[in-house]
Design a protein around this motif. Structure first.
Motif, mmCIF file in Angstrom:
data_model
loop_
_atom_site.group_PDB
_atom_site.id
_atom_site.type_symbol
_atom_site.label_atom_id
_atom_site.label_comp_id
_atom_site.label_asym_id
_atom_site.label_seq_id
_atom_site.Cartn_x
_atom_site.Cartn_y
_atom_site.Cartn_z
ATOM 1 N N VAL A 219 10.899 79.855 58.427
ATOM 2 C CA VAL A 219 11.226 78.868 59.468
ATOM 3 C C VAL A 219 11.936 77.662 58.846
ATOM 4 O O VAL A 219 12.990 77.221 59.329
ATOM 5 N N ARG A 220 11.378 77.123 57.781
ATOM 6 C CA ARG A 220 11.998 75.962 57.129
ATOM 7 C C ARG A 220 13.357 76.333 56.537
ATOM 8 O O ARG A 220 14.316 75.561 56.615
ATOM 9 N N ALA A 221 13.446 77.511 55.935
ATOM 10 C CA ALA A 221 14.712 77.963 55.342
ATOM 11 C C ALA A 221 15.809 78.051 56.403
ATOM 12 O O ALA A 221 16.962 77.693 56.143
ATOM 13 N N ALA A 222 15.444 78.495 57.598
ATOM 14 C CA ALA A 222 16.424 78.598 58.681
ATOM 15 C C ALA A 222 17.034 77.245 59.015
ATOM 16 O O ALA A 222 18.201 77.161 59.401
ATOM 17 N N LYS A 223 16.268 76.194 58.809
ATOM 18 C CA LYS A 223 16.731 74.848 59.122
ATOM 19 C C LYS A 223 17.394 74.144 57.943
ATOM 20 O O LYS A 223 18.313 73.352 58.127
ATOM 21 N N GLU A 224 16.934 74.404 56.722
ATOM 22 C CA GLU A 224 17.315 73.566 55.586
ATOM 23 C C GLU A 224 18.152 74.220 54.490
ATOM 24 O O GLU A 224 18.712 73.514 53.655
ATOM 25 N N ILE A 225 18.237 75.514 54.460
ATOM 26 C CA ILE A 225 19.014 76.185 53.411
ATOM 27 C C ILE A 225 20.362 76.609 53.978
ATOM 28 O O ILE A 225 20.415 77.202 55.063
ATOM 29 N N PRO A 226 21.455 76.324 53.260
ATOM 30 C CA PRO A 226 22.757 76.821 53.718
ATOM 31 C C PRO A 226 22.686 78.343 53.916
ATOM 32 O O PRO A 226 22.203 79.064 53.053
ATOM 33 N N GLY A 227 23.105 78.810 55.055
ATOM 34 C CA GLY A 227 23.008 80.221 55.387
ATOM 35 C C GLY A 227 21.755 80.544 56.174
ATOM 36 O O GLY A 227 21.634 81.629 56.742
ATOM 37 N N GLY A 228 20.775 79.626 56.165
ATOM 38 C CA GLY A 228 19.595 79.770 57.000
ATOM 39 C C GLY A 228 18.614 80.859 56.621
ATOM 40 O O GLY A 228 17.848 81.327 57.464
ATOM 41 N N LYS A 229 18.611 81.281 55.356
ATOM 42 C CA LYS A 229 17.715 82.354 54.930
ATOM 43 C C LYS A 229 16.961 81.939 53.676
ATOM 44 O O LYS A 229 17.463 81.167 52.869
ATOM 45 N N THR A 230 15.765 82.519 53.514
ATOM 46 C CA THR A 230 15.058 82.340 52.252
ATOM 47 C C THR A 230 15.874 82.993 51.140
ATOM 48 O O THR A 230 16.757 83.826 51.409
ATOM 49 N N ILE A 231 15.571 82.629 49.903
ATOM 50 C CA ILE A 231 16.271 83.220 48.764
ATOM 51 C C ILE A 231 15.255 83.819 47.790
ATOM 52 O O ILE A 231 14.126 83.337 47.671
ATOM 53 N N ALA A 232 15.676 84.863 47.121
ATOM 54 C CA ALA A 232 14.823 85.517 46.129
ATOM 55 C C ALA A 232 14.641 84.615 44.919
ATOM 56 O O ALA A 232 15.537 83.851 44.558
#
Length: 150
Positions: A48-61
């Motif tokens: 949920v947070r990654a969708a808002k705060e990371i470019p591309g909106g996804k978690t990263i490995a």
């Protein structure tokens, strides 16, 4: 995929010996790695947070998750006849050059850099590049050292 004898390894030095199949990095794999290592940084596990705060909106490995996939991805790329045992001897250089977003597909590209006698066996240095499908920059570049005994 390549096959070599102990004697034929020197002829492969400086060449790309093969490329693995693609592997999809899913959220379950990322979560299991977080559990195994205790690294629960939100960029890896908080969808949920990654969708808002990371470019591309996804978690990263995790970078070390990507590195940990090297043995699985490179298994079978270079089959060396007569090996009784192989030991991971470490690395000279590891660089995480690109994020791996969840859902990405990665693969390994392996180049044999050197073969030298060591400790009654052979020391091989491989340059392994982990590529991300559709990206020009790889996720990881590493020089990995292994000892083989025949």
């Amino acid at each position: 995929m390549a096959t070599a004898t102990k004697e034929g390894l020197m002829a492969l030095v400086g060449t790309e010996v093969g490329v693995s199949d693609w592997l999809t990095i899913d959220q379950d794999r990322i979560n299991k790695f977080a559990e195994a290592t205790g690294d629960y940084q939100w960029i890896h596990v908080d969808v949920v947070r990654a969708a808002k705060e990371i470019p591309g909106g996804k978690t990263i490995a995790h970078g070390f998750l990507t590195l940990s996939l090297v043995p699985m991805l490179t298994k079978g790329i270079l089959v060396i006849e007569g090996v009784k045992t192989g030991i991971n001897y470490g690395s000279d250089r590891v660089r995480f050059t690109q994020m791996v977003p969840v859902g990405s597909r990665v693969r390994a590209r392996q180049k044999l850099k050197s073969v030298t006698p060591k400790s009654g066996g052979l020391q091989l240095i491989d340059e392994v590049t982990i590529e991300i499908e559709g990206e020009t920059r790889p996720a990881l570049i590493a020089e990995l050292i292994r000892l083989l005994y025949f």
